[in-house]
Design a protein around this motif. Structure first.
Motif, PDB file in Angstrom:
ATOM      1  N   ILE A   9     -10.910 -22.041  22.141  1.00 34.89           N
ATOM      2  CA  ILE A   9     -11.474 -21.792  20.785  1.00 34.89           C
ATOM      3  C   ILE A   9     -11.915 -22.986  20.090  1.00 34.89           C
ATOM      4  O   ILE A   9     -12.955 -23.107  19.616  1.00 34.89           O
ATOM      5  CB  ILE A   9     -10.801 -20.674  20.092  1.00 34.89           C
ATOM      6  CG1 ILE A   9     -10.365 -19.408  20.849  1.00 34.89           C
ATOM      7  CG2 ILE A   9     -11.416 -20.566  18.852  1.00 34.89           C
ATOM      8  CD1 ILE A   9      -9.254 -18.724  20.336  1.00 34.89           C
ATOM      9  N   GLU A  10     -10.862 -23.820  19.921  1.00 38.26           N
ATOM     10  CA  GLU A  10     -10.964 -25.138  19.272  1.00 38.26           C
ATOM     11  C   GLU A  10     -12.137 -25.850  19.751  1.00 38.26           C
ATOM     12  O   GLU A  10     -12.904 -26.558  19.087  1.00 38.26           O
ATOM     13  CB  GLU A  10      -9.579 -25.832  19.035  1.00 38.26           C
ATOM     14  CG  GLU A  10      -8.513 -25.056  18.174  1.00 38.26           C
ATOM     15  CD  GLU A  10      -7.319 -25.597  18.391  1.00 38.26           C
ATOM     16  OE1 GLU A  10      -6.509 -25.276  17.615  1.00 38.26           O
ATOM     17  OE2 GLU A  10      -7.140 -26.582  19.472  1.00 38.26           O
ATOM     18  N   TYR A  27     -12.654 -30.252   8.841  1.00 39.61           N
ATOM     19  CA  TYR A  27     -12.731 -28.943   8.934  1.00 39.61           C
ATOM     20  C   TYR A  27     -11.316 -28.732   9.808  1.00 39.61           C
ATOM     21  O   TYR A  27     -10.923 -29.434  10.660  1.00 39.61           O
ATOM     22  CB  TYR A  27     -13.909 -28.257   9.624  1.00 39.61           C
ATOM     23  CG  TYR A  27     -14.089 -28.722  11.030  1.00 39.61           C
ATOM     24  CD1 TYR A  27     -13.572 -28.242  12.196  1.00 39.61           C
ATOM     25  CD2 TYR A  27     -14.997 -29.877  11.293  1.00 39.61           C
ATOM     26  CE1 TYR A  27     -13.664 -28.717  13.558  1.00 39.61           C
ATOM     27  CE2 TYR A  27     -15.310 -30.409  12.604  1.00 39.61           C
ATOM     28  CZ  TYR A  27     -14.668 -29.767  13.657  1.00 39.61           C
ATOM     29  OH  TYR A  27     -14.931 -30.258  14.726  1.00 39.61           O
ATOM     30  N   ASP A  28     -10.785 -27.425   9.750  1.00 41.25           N
ATOM     31  CA  ASP A  28      -9.605 -27.163  10.383  1.00 41.25           C
ATOM     32  C   ASP A  28      -9.532 -25.641  10.596  1.00 41.25           C
ATOM     33  O   ASP A  28     -10.069 -24.736   9.771  1.00 41.25           O
ATOM     34  CB  ASP A  28      -8.221 -27.574   9.933  1.00 41.25           C
ATOM     35  CG  ASP A  28      -7.058 -27.609  10.859  1.00 41.25           C
ATOM     36  OD1 ASP A  28      -7.298 -27.397  12.144  1.00 41.25           O
ATOM     37  OD2 ASP A  28      -5.982 -27.526  10.291  1.00 41.25           O
ATOM     38  N   TRP A  29      -8.651 -24.987  11.370  1.00 42.86           N
ATOM     39  CA  TRP A  29      -8.691 -23.595  11.446  1.00 42.86           C
ATOM     40  C   TRP A  29      -7.169 -23.095  11.553  1.00 42.86           C
ATOM     41  O   TRP A  29      -6.364 -23.780  12.234  1.00 42.86           O
ATOM     42  CB  TRP A  29      -9.281 -23.136  12.719  1.00 42.86           C
ATOM     43  CG  TRP A  29     -10.553 -23.795  13.229  1.00 42.86           C
ATOM     44  CD1 TRP A  29     -10.879 -24.593  14.162  1.00 42.86           C
ATOM     45  CD2 TRP A  29     -11.918 -23.693  12.533  1.00 42.86           C
ATOM     46  NE1 TRP A  29     -12.135 -25.188  13.949  1.00 42.86           N
ATOM     47  CE2 TRP A  29     -12.867 -24.500  13.261  1.00 42.86           C
ATOM     48  CE3 TRP A  29     -12.226 -22.668  11.353  1.00 42.86           C
ATOM     49  CZ2 TRP A  29     -14.093 -24.471  12.851  1.00 42.86           C
ATOM     50  CZ3 TRP A  29     -13.665 -22.957  10.976  1.00 42.86           C
ATOM     51  CH2 TRP A  29     -14.611 -23.638  11.736  1.00 42.86           C
ATOM     52  N   GLU A  30      -6.760 -22.197  11.230  1.00 46.87           N
ATOM     53  CA  GLU A  30      -5.427 -21.188  11.327  1.00 46.87           C
ATOM     54  C   GLU A  30      -5.962 -20.156  11.930  1.00 46.87           C
ATOM     55  O   GLU A  30      -6.050 -19.105  11.543  1.00 46.87           O
ATOM     56  CB  GLU A  30      -4.701 -21.096  10.052  1.00 46.87           C
ATOM     57  CG  GLU A  30      -4.101 -22.245   9.469  1.00 46.87           C
ATOM     58  CD  GLU A  30      -2.712 -22.707  10.215  1.00 46.87           C
ATOM     59  OE1 GLU A  30      -1.658 -22.286   9.465  1.00 46.87           O
ATOM     60  OE2 GLU A  30      -2.667 -23.077  11.234  1.00 46.87           O
ATOM     61  N   LEU A  31      -5.942 -20.243  13.400  1.00 50.56           N
ATOM     62  CA  LEU A  31      -6.182 -18.947  14.364  1.00 50.56           C
ATOM     63  C   LEU A  31      -5.852 -18.001  14.135  1.00 50.56           C
ATOM     64  O   LEU A  31      -6.245 -16.625  14.013  1.00 50.56           O
ATOM     65  CB  LEU A  31      -6.749 -19.460  15.802  1.00 50.56           C
ATOM     66  CG  LEU A  31      -7.585 -20.564  15.952  1.00 50.56           C
ATOM     67  CD1 LEU A  31      -7.735 -20.991  17.449  1.00 50.56           C
ATOM     68  CD2 LEU A  31      -9.135 -20.219  15.320  1.00 50.56           C
ATOM     69  N   VAL A  34      -2.239 -23.790   5.673  1.00 46.42           N
ATOM     70  CA  VAL A  34      -2.006 -25.262   5.608  1.00 46.42           C
ATOM     71  C   VAL A  34      -3.216 -25.669   6.667  1.00 46.42           C
ATOM     72  O   VAL A  34      -3.161 -25.220   7.887  1.00 46.42           O
ATOM     73  CB  VAL A  34      -0.789 -25.794   6.000  1.00 46.42           C
ATOM     74  CG1 VAL A  34      -0.129 -25.284   7.218  1.00 46.42           C
ATOM     75  CG2 VAL A  34      -0.835 -27.234   5.538  1.00 46.42           C
ATOM     76  N   PHE A  35      -3.924 -26.704   6.273  1.00 42.30           N
ATOM     77  CA  PHE A  35      -5.004 -27.148   6.972  1.00 42.30           C
ATOM     78  C   PHE A  35      -4.820 -28.746   7.315  1.00 42.30           C
ATOM     79  O   PHE A  35      -4.753 -29.516   5.884  1.00 42.30           O
ATOM     80  CB  PHE A  35      -6.438 -26.851   6.527  1.00 42.30           C
ATOM     81  CG  PHE A  35      -6.609 -25.293   6.563  1.00 42.30           C
ATOM     82  CD1 PHE A  35      -6.931 -24.529   7.657  1.00 42.30           C
ATOM     83  CD2 PHE A  35      -6.422 -24.588   5.474  1.00 42.30           C
ATOM     84  CE1 PHE A  35      -7.122 -23.182   7.694  1.00 42.30           C
ATOM     85  CE2 PHE A  35      -6.612 -23.233   5.141  1.00 42.30           C
ATOM     86  CZ  PHE A  35      -6.744 -22.633   6.521  1.00 42.30           C
ATOM     87  N   VAL A  36      -5.098 -29.588   8.304  1.00 42.40           N
ATOM     88  CA  VAL A  36      -5.133 -30.649   8.345  1.00 42.40           C
ATOM     89  C   VAL A  36      -6.211 -31.365   9.136  1.00 42.40           C
ATOM     90  O   VAL A  36      -6.323 -30.783  10.269  1.00 42.40           O
ATOM     91  CB  VAL A  36      -3.635 -31.253   8.980  1.00 42.40           C
ATOM     92  CG1 VAL A  36      -3.858 -32.843   9.208  1.00 42.40           C
ATOM     93  CG2 VAL A  36      -2.662 -30.714   8.272  1.00 42.40           C
TER      94      VAL A  36
END
Length: 232
Positions: free
Chosen positions: A64-65, A96-100, A212-214
């Motif tokens: 997915i990423e 950008y970042d995801w918390e799937l 939280v996103f990094v």
């Protein structure tokens, strides 16, 4: 927030929602936009396509990423082109970042600024010292103490941290050898493991961390952390 600001941010949310829907086939259910120059933050909720849901249930998060990385590489120039005349913010670098597992995501546009501008941008807030102390501890454990760290609560639920100068020589050499993607994935994973449900940070801020996103710009040795907090 006054009516003009609310309308302005709703317009951005509506347009970005359409762009994401056109690119991914399904857009986020909710989009929250916060503009605090030189930073714009876009928080996405309930953003997972049917195909991604199947892959997530199979544990294929990396697939997915990788797919999202390819889509975002073509989408970010379009987002920049849209935001520039609307916000007057040029030379935006995007993170950008995801918390799937939470079906959430973040987009952060940061105008290229000197340290002096970020010094003015950051503010004082309850728990700032404890937050930055914990982030410094994490940074030293995974790479090294950053040369600069700036933080600001831009609304009651969104806290942004900007770091620069935190990469060790080994990381820089891996980038030179073409291993930036794997390095970015590894650092992202390690830092989020440390920051998720971090009791020291939650105690310092006196609130619960919801997301939280990094993300890192490895070539520039800069990173952005976004905490989504439980508003009181």
């Amino acid at each position: 927030m006054n009516m003009n600001e609310n309308y302005f941010q709703n317009e951005i949310a509506s347009h970005l929602g359409k762009m994401l829907r056109d690119a991914f086939g399904k857009g986020p259910q909710s989009i929250y936009v916060s503009v605090e120059r030189p930073v714009i933050v876009v928080y996405l909720r309930n953003f997972l396509t049917p195909t991604e849901k199947i892959l997530l249930n199979q544990g294929q998060t990396r697939t997915i990423e990788q797919t999202r990385d390819m889509v975002m590489s073509s989408l970010i120039p379009e987002i920049k082109a849209y935001l520039h005349p609307l916000t007057g913010m040029n030379d935006l670098e995007f993170y950008y970042d995801w918390e799937l597992h939470n079906h959430s995501g973040i987009l952060v546009g940061r105008q290229l600024e000197e340290s002096a501008a970020l010094e003015q941008w950051q503010d004082r807030f309850e728990g700032k010292e404890g937050l930055e102390r914990e982030i410094l501890r994490m940074s030293q454990r995974i790479q090294k103490k950053p040369e600069h760290i700036y933080s600001r609560i831009i609304n009651k639920r969104t806290l942004v941290v900007v770091r620069s100068g935190g990469m060790i020589d080994l990381s820089k050499e891996l980038i030179r050898l073409g291993d930036e993607d794997q390095l970015r994935q590894a650092v992202n994973h390690l830092e989020k493991m440390h920051l998720r449900d971090n009791r020291a940070i939650e105690q310092a801020l006196d609130t619960k961390i919801m997301d939280v996103f990094v993300d890192w710009n490895m070539e520039r040795d800069k990173s952005v952390i976004v905490f989504i907090l439980n508003p009181k």
